[in-house]
Structure formats: structure tokens, C-alpha cells
Design an enzyme around this catalytic site. Structure first.
Site, PDB file in Angstrom:
ATOM      1  N   PRO A 157       0.813  -1.218   0.000  1.00  0.00           N
ATOM      2  CA  PRO A 157       0.000   0.000   0.000  1.00  0.00           C
ATOM      3  C   PRO A 157       0.849   1.272   0.000  1.00  0.00           C
ATOM      4  CG  PRO A 157      -0.855  -1.574   1.581  1.00  0.00           C
ATOM      5  CD  PRO A 157       0.482  -2.087   1.138  1.00  0.00           C
ATOM      6  N   TYR A 158       1.943   1.251   0.743  1.00  0.00           N
ATOM      7  CA  TYR A 158       2.830   2.416   0.767  1.00  0.00           C
ATOM      8  C   TYR A 158       3.435   2.659  -0.607  1.00  0.00           C
ATOM      9  CZ  TYR A 158       6.770   5.413   1.997  1.00  0.00           C
ATOM     10  OH  TYR A 158       7.678   6.449   2.051  1.00  0.00           O
ATOM     11  N   ILE A 159       3.926   1.608  -1.260  1.00  0.00           N
ATOM     12  CA  ILE A 159       4.504   1.739  -2.590  1.00  0.00           C
ATOM     13  C   ILE A 159       3.459   2.263  -3.567  1.00  0.00           C
ATOM     14  CG2 ILE A 159       5.540   0.475  -4.509  1.00  0.00           C
ATOM     15  CD1 ILE A 159       7.331   0.829  -2.037  1.00  0.00           C
ATOM     16  N   SER A 161       0.823   4.012  -2.903  1.00  0.00           N
ATOM     17  CA  SER A 161       0.456   5.400  -2.584  1.00  0.00           C
ATOM     18  C   SER A 161       1.518   6.381  -3.058  1.00  0.00           C
ATOM     19  CB  SER A 161       0.234   5.553  -1.074  1.00  0.00           C
ATOM     20  OG  SER A 161       1.446   5.487  -0.337  1.00  0.00           O
ATOM     21  N   LYS A 162       2.779   6.035  -2.903  1.00  0.00           N
ATOM     22  CA  LYS A 162       3.840   6.957  -3.299  1.00  0.00           C
ATOM     23  C   LYS A 162       4.005   7.013  -4.825  1.00  0.00           C
ATOM     24  CE  LYS A 162       4.873   8.584   0.722  1.00  0.00           C
ATOM     25  NZ  LYS A 162       4.605  10.006   1.035  1.00  0.00           N
TER      26      LYS A 162
END
Length: 254
Positions: A157-159, A161-162
Site C-alpha cells: 500500500p505504501y509503494i 500510494s507513493k
């Protein structure tokens, strides 16, 4: 000592209660800017503003959550009402989320990360751009990550989102280039902050591993990331828009 990189600029900084956001507020003030900071923790914002004022800077704070469009609108409206315009904005607020294999990731982790890191930047862009268009333009820097340029295991999810922050940056830059609004992003590598220190604390040996993958062999200080954002926000790079600048000690070159 005050420099002149941002002299005369009115700058909004989100996620300013700690880490890169707090460092950015201090660096921007040192570079001559009037700084308005926003985040959810009022006690930290008030302390930061007090410290900036003690050093002679013009500063103010607005409590808010970037996930809430009304909070972002209130912060931008405050800047315009108080100082007459918004010249620049550093959209820094974001979270890391859990380190979990994708097939075990829960809906709530995904939703929280995407809502903060993507919707938060979207909320900021639309209100900041509207304010800048009303006064002839401005400059925006979004805080992405090396995770917006490469993959990192157990952080889907972080990847995602960024990478989305990079997409929003490029889309906004293209759409508003002829109207005097520049939109760029920075992609920091591992940077000393509450989030990363907690991450390292829960994963022994991880900091040494990450540093070993970085050509400079170390973790960045928040001020080093803030300096890059200050330059992008300044008038020193008027022909630069739609770019994503790695500030990562050479990590993405590997």
C-alpha cells in the site's frame, strides 16, 4: 542566519509536527519565508511556531487533517486571509503503514495509507492550486519517496500510494504549467524521523541493511530533505515542473 532563497514567499507546510515537515518549516523560515504549518497535533505545532517566532520568523499554525478536505480548505483559506496569497506549498503529510506481505495485508491498513498519502495530497493540490491561480501562480512540492520510484518488499500500500503521488504531481504539473503553477516532487530515501526510528526499532538490523544499499552508506537527516524542497519551491528553478527529484544518497542508482 537567514538566507534569501524564499524571502517574501508565503509557504504552507503539511505534516509539520515532526520529521521532514518540522525540519522544512525551520529551513523555509531560515530561507526568509513566512511559514504556516498544519498537522493534527496542536501542541507540537504551537511549540514549533513559538520557536520560529523566537528566531524572528513570521509563522502561524492551523490544526487539521489532510484526509479531510474541509480541514485543508480551512488551512489554505487562513493563509490567504492572513497574508493575502499562497506562494508555495510543501505537501509532506504521510504515513508508512505496516510491513506485511501483500496477501496478508488488511483492508484497514490499505485504506488508511491510501487515504492519507493519496487523498491527502489530492485534497492539498486542489485547494492550493485554486488559491495560486487567483494570484498569478505559485510552486508546489509533494513529498513522495524512493518507494514511488522502485519497489520495496512487504509495503504494497505504501509503494502504491507513493507511486500515486508521482502521478498526481505529473498530472498537475502538465495541467497548470501555462497558468504559472509549478508542481514537483521529492523522493526521499531513508530519513531519520519518528516513523523510521520506530520501523528500525521493530526490525533489528534493518537500518544497517538499508544503509548498506545506499551508496552514501547512511540515513539522511530531515534537514537534508527539506533543503531540496526549499530549492524546488524557490524561484531558482523556474523552468522545472513535473519532475521527481530523488534525495536518497544514490539509492535508486543501484
Amino acid at each position: 542566519m537567514t538566507s534569501d532563497l524564499l524571502t517574501g514567499k508565503v509557504v504552507l507546510v503539511t505534516g509539520a509536527s515532526s520529521g521532514i515537515g518540522e525540519a522544512a518549516a525551520r529551513v523555509f523560515a531560515q530561507e526568509g519565508a513566512t511559514v504556516v504549518v498544519t498537522a493534527r497535533r496542536e501542541d507540537r505545532l504551537a511549540a514549533l511556531v513559538g520557536a520560529l517566532r523566537d528566531k524572528g520568523a513570521e509563522a502561524a499554525h492551523v490544526v487539521g487533517d489532510v484526509r479531510v478536505a474541509e480541514d485543508v480548505a480551512r488551512a489554505v483559506d487562513f493563509v490567504v486571509a492572513e497574508y493575502g496569497r499562497l506562494d508555495a506549498a510543501f505537501n509532506n503529510a504521510g504515513i508508512g503503514g505496516d510491513r506485511t506481505p501483500l496477501h496478508l495485508m488488511t483492508d484497514d491498513v490499505y485504506d488508511t495509507v491510501m487515504d492519507t498519502n493519496v487523498r491527502g495530497v489530492f485534497n492539498c493540490l486542489r485547494h492550493e492550486i485554486a488559491a495560486m491561480l487567483a494570484t498569478g501562480g505559485g510552486s508546489i512540492v509533494n513529498n513522495s519517496s524512493v518507494g514511488g520510484l522502485v519497489a520495496i518488499p512487504t509495503a504494497a500500500p505504501y509503494i502504491a500510494s507513493k507511486h500515486a503521488v508521482v502521478g498526481l504531481t505529473r498530472a498537475a504539473a502538465d495541467e497548470y504549467a501555462k497558468q504559472g503553477v509549478r508542481v514537483n516532487a521529492i523522493a526521499p530515501g531513508t530519513t531519520r524521523s519518528e516513523i523510521t526510528l520506530d520501523w528500525f526499532g521493530r526490525n533489528p538490523g534493518l537500518q544497517d541493511l538499508v544503509n548498506s544499499l545506499t551508496p552514501q552508506g547512511r540515513t539522511a537527516e530531515p534537514e537534508e530533505i527539506a533543503q531540496a524542497a526549499a530549492w524546488l519551491l524557490s524561484d531558482r528553478c523556474p523552468f522545472l515542473t513535473g519532475t521527481v527529484m530523488p534525495v536518497d544518497g544514490g539509492f535508486v542508482n543501484q
